[in-house]
Write a protein that holds these residues in place. Structure first.
Motif, PDB file in Angstrom:
ATOM      1  N   GLU A 268       0.827  -1.195   0.000  1.00 57.16           N
ATOM      2  CA  GLU A 268       0.000   0.000   0.000  1.00 57.16           C
ATOM      3  C   GLU A 268       0.866   1.251   0.000  1.00 57.16           C
ATOM      4  OE1 GLU A 268      -1.169   0.945   4.569  1.00 57.16           O
ATOM      5  OE2 GLU A 268      -2.096  -0.836   3.715  1.00 57.16           O
TER       6      GLU A 268
ATOM      7  N   GLN B  55       0.934   5.425   1.208  1.00 50.97           N
ATOM      8  CA  GLN B  55       0.360   6.475   2.039  1.00 50.97           C
ATOM      9  C   GLN B  55       1.051   7.787   1.706  1.00 50.97           C
ATOM     10  OE1 GLN B  55       0.757   5.302   6.111  1.00 50.97           O
ATOM     11  NE2 GLN B  55      -0.809   3.725   5.992  1.00 50.97           N
TER      12      GLN B  55
ATOM     13  N   ASP C 180      -5.810   8.434  -1.038  1.00 48.80           N
ATOM     14  CA  ASP C 180      -6.811   7.736  -0.221  1.00 48.80           C
ATOM     15  C   ASP C 180      -7.973   8.648   0.154  1.00 48.80           C
ATOM     16  OD1 ASP C 180      -5.380   9.346   1.434  1.00 48.80           O
ATOM     17  OD2 ASP C 180      -4.749   7.791   2.828  1.00 48.80           O
TER      18      ASP C 180
ATOM     19  N   GLN D 125     -10.204   3.067   0.374  1.00 46.84           N
ATOM     20  CA  GLN D 125      -9.102   2.398  -0.310  1.00 46.84           C
ATOM     21  C   GLN D 125      -7.813   3.166  -0.029  1.00 46.84           C
ATOM     22  OE1 GLN D 125      -9.956   2.212  -4.501  1.00 46.84           O
ATOM     23  NE2 GLN D 125     -11.215   0.368  -4.326  1.00 46.84           N
ATOM     24  N   LYS D 126      -6.701   2.447  -0.043  1.00 45.36           N
ATOM     25  CA  LYS D 126      -5.414   3.088   0.122  1.00 45.36           C
ATOM     26  C   LYS D 126      -5.026   3.803  -1.178  1.00 45.36           C
ATOM     27  CE  LYS D 126      -4.680   1.761   4.332  1.00 45.36           C
ATOM     28  NZ  LYS D 126      -4.634   2.744   5.439  1.00 45.36           N
ATOM     29  N   GLY D 127      -4.128   4.774  -1.073  1.00 50.18           N
ATOM     30  CA  GLY D 127      -3.667   5.487  -2.248  1.00 50.18           C
ATOM     31  C   GLY D 127      -2.972   4.555  -3.221  1.00 50.18           C
TER      32      GLY D 127
END
Length: 444
Positions: free
Chosen positions: A73, A75, A105, A123-125
């Motif tokens: 993932e 961030q 995100d 959702q994650k970036g």
């Protein structure tokens, strides 16, 4: 296990570095962590780096040697932009599915034709393509389908039908719309026609609401005031105000100076300049100190000599820059508000389109695209050297932009200024259609 060097942090260096094959000393940080699949210990690897348009990011990858489960993932670790962004793309061909997309995100993704929406912070970036975005949405819907089939077969069948509709979008049999709205301003959809305008892609910027500020952690939950108290204008005119902020490049603490300035033969503006002592980055931004004009302004300058490069330019946030001879158009808010010279404006355009464009670097660079953008940069250099005869057009529907008349107060033979009535769409972009300034007096 490797750790972030304390000497790097204490010495003023940035802990976020560009990924480079030549930098052998910079290794990911490894942390022992719990596997959420088998509940035994696995390894999380973290890398603090920079990705264009994401600014600084934290890339984390988890892998478990016991069960083989892995997860990756991204961030965002960069600053939140001053305004939110909303990209609207009309997907017409399969080539459009290859456009690169940066989705933070905090972004909301919508496909109006299917009444489909992915809410923010669910959702994650990610750094992907439009096709990858659709595949990720399908994978998210399929994840709990076995449970739904066992508990509620009717709902599972409806979701299966919707998944087929999403998959069919990749065939592009019919045109559909993709909307990415990000209040943090850190999302992006690629324009493969750069530096030319993309008719299928529109970008608009907006001011965040109080609720969006709360979601991003910029405002306390009990702070419901829409606007801070206004400062005394007379005090602001006579002194330079200084307030603390963060550097847009290295995110280190910096200071921003703000001053009200009267531009001759024009109006009063607010100039803000930020200087960073850590990395040396400098930037300035200009905002109009007055109200939106009743009519828009279109200024056209015929550039015939290198001396034209010294003309002062005030480009507001709502101003578009057009160079017809290059078939080039820079939309409003792309460079923000600037008070500079014509040469400085052209240099900023070149940096934005050529020097700082991530999609022409490394593996992202397509030969034809790189060559086209390089030729565009060479033409900008010729304009600045006075070797190319072009017209530069500043089109500002708010009427708050300015180009110096070197013959003032006499008319400039090489420059024309046109006043025009804004269209409904332009008033909508400026937020004027819903603005009410009369009829507030209470009736007895």
């Amino acid at each position: 296990m490797s750790v972030i060097s304390e000497e790097n942090v204490r010495g003023g260096g940035s802990v976020f570095k560009d990924i480079s094959a030549e930098d052998d000393d910079w290794q990911p940080t490894e942390i022992e962590s719990l596997c959420m699949n088998c509940y035994q210990n696995g390894t999380t690897r973290m890398l603090l780096t920079r990705i264009p348009f994401f600014k600084e990011i934290i890339v984390s990858s988890f892998s478990c040697g016991n069960c083989g489960w892995s997860n990756t993932e991204i961030q965002s670790a960069g600053r939140i932009q001053e305004q939110g962004v909303c990209y609207t793309l009309k997907v017409k061909t399969k080539q459009d599915l290859n456009r690169e997309v940066v989705k933070a995100d905090s972004a909301t993704t919508r496909i109006p034709e299917l009444d489909f929406e992915i809410p923010p912070f669910t959702q994650k970036g990610s750094l992907s393509t439009i096709e990858g975005l659709l595949d990720r949405a399908v994978a998210g819907l399929e994840q709990d389908q076995p449970v739904r089939r066992a508990t509620d077969l009717e709902v599972a069948e409806r979701i299966d039908e919707f998944i087929q509709k999403l998959r069919k979008l990749k065939d592009v049999e019919n045109e559909f719309t993709l909307v990415i709205e990000d209040p943090a301003g850190n999302s992006f959809i690629e324009n493969p026609l750069a530096p030319q305008k993309d008719e299928a892609l529109t970008l608009s910027r907006f001011k965040r609401t109080v609720q969006q500020d709360m979601q991003l952690g910029l405002r306390a939950d009990d702070d419901l005031d829409e606007e801070p108290a206004s400062n005394d204008l007379e005090t602001m005119r006579n002194e330079v105000l200084v307030f603390n902020t963060n550097c847009p490049e290295c995110n280190a603490p910096a200071s921003t100076n703000m001053k009200l300035v009267q531009i001759p033969h024009f109006k009063e503006v607010v100039i803000m300049a930020t200087n960073c002592d850590t990395c040396g980055h400098r930037t300035n931004e200009v905002k109009s100190g007055g109200a939106t004009e009743e009519v828009g302004t279109k200024i056209t300058l015929h550039v015939t000599d290198a001396s034209d490069m010294t003309r002062d330019v005030l480009k507001s946030e709502t101003c578009s820059v057009i160079i017809p001879e290059l078939e080039f158009e820079l939309g409003m808010a792309a460079l923000g508000g600037k008070f500079t010279t014509l040469e400085g404006l052209l240099k900023d355009i070149k940096d934005l389109i050529v020097s700082k464009n991530p999609f022409i670097c490394g593996d992202s660079g397509v030969t034809d695209r790189v060559q086209k953008l390089s030729e565009f940069g060479e033409k900008i250099d010729k304009i600045m050297a006075g070797e190319m005869d072009v017209h530069v057009v500043l089109d500002d529907p708010a009427g708050n932009s300015y180009l110096q008349n070197v013959y003032a107060p006499d008319p400039d033979p090489e420059m024309t200024t046109e006043k025009y009535t804004r269209s409904f769409e332009q008033n909508e972009e400026l937020g004027l259609n819903d603005m009410k300034t009369e009829g507030y007096q209470e009736e007895n």
